[in-house]
Design an enzyme around this catalytic site. Sequence first.
Site, PDB file in Angstrom:
ATOM      1  N   HIS A  89      57.468  22.567  30.039  1.00 53.30           N
ATOM      2  CA  HIS A  89      57.023  22.896  28.691  1.00 53.30           C
ATOM      3  C   HIS A  89      55.987  24.012  28.810  1.00 53.30           C
ATOM      4  CE1 HIS A  89      59.155  19.661  26.762  1.00 53.30           C
ATOM      5  NE2 HIS A  89      58.580  18.744  27.527  1.00 53.30           N
ATOM      6  N   CYS A 132      59.105  27.254  26.811  1.00 55.73           N
ATOM      7  CA  CYS A 132      58.775  27.806  25.495  1.00 55.73           C
ATOM      8  C   CYS A 132      57.644  28.813  25.631  1.00 55.73           C
ATOM      9  CB  CYS A 132      58.363  26.698  24.535  1.00 55.73           C
ATOM     10  SG  CYS A 132      59.708  25.581  24.083  1.00 55.73           S
TER      11      CYS A 132
END
Length: 242
Positions: A89, A132
């Site tokens: 992430h 991301c």
Amino acid sequence: MSDPQPLEEEKYDMSGARLALTLCVTKAREGSEVDLEALEGMFQYLGFKSIMKRDPTAQQFQEEMKKFQQVIDGWEEPVSCAFVVLMAHGDEGLLEGEDGEMVRLDDLFQVLNNRNCQALRAKPKVFIVQACRGEHRDLGETVGGDEVVMIADDSPQTIPTYTDTLHVYSTVEGYIAYRHDEEGSCFIQTLVKVFKDRKGSILELLTEVTRRMANKELLQEGRMRKVNPEIASTLRKRLYLQ
């Protein structure tokens, strides 16, 4: 006015060792194991010695990068190229470790630059980031495509600190990256398929990855989304992996 001259086809010497490091947070990232399996197959196919580490903390991201640099500088034969795959992430410029703490991408990148990794000085260093880079979601636009041409000047006898590096991000700045719970990430799966099935310089292959991803429609939160990778290059020569 004379006709333009074609660019010289100068290539990186790939006759030496090829080394790869993959650092992947699998916690709360369903589909990661599918990506790891695909990457392992790709590195084996392309002749890389591959190291994979699962679920590093933020500090361990940094520590594993340093260990990799030491492995490269201590390698018995000349090293031609290094790949680093970072999957977690993240947010713009940041990766989230297994412990929830953040590490700066720039801190990881600089470990292998021309100042800090002597064995890779003037050698190609490729960073692939599946994470991301923000919260934006791309619904797509109905427009024609632009053609992008990248040209790098020759370097003098000394080389810049940050040259010979390729950064490949799964999505553009500010946007989220997509990952399927069972099939893995669209980016990694597309990249592996192109790198194994097609021949060409790495920038040509990445252009094909971008083209394929731009043509895909991804269903997320009940809506169709678009996503494409972003490539930043300071390579001075053509890099061929096949």
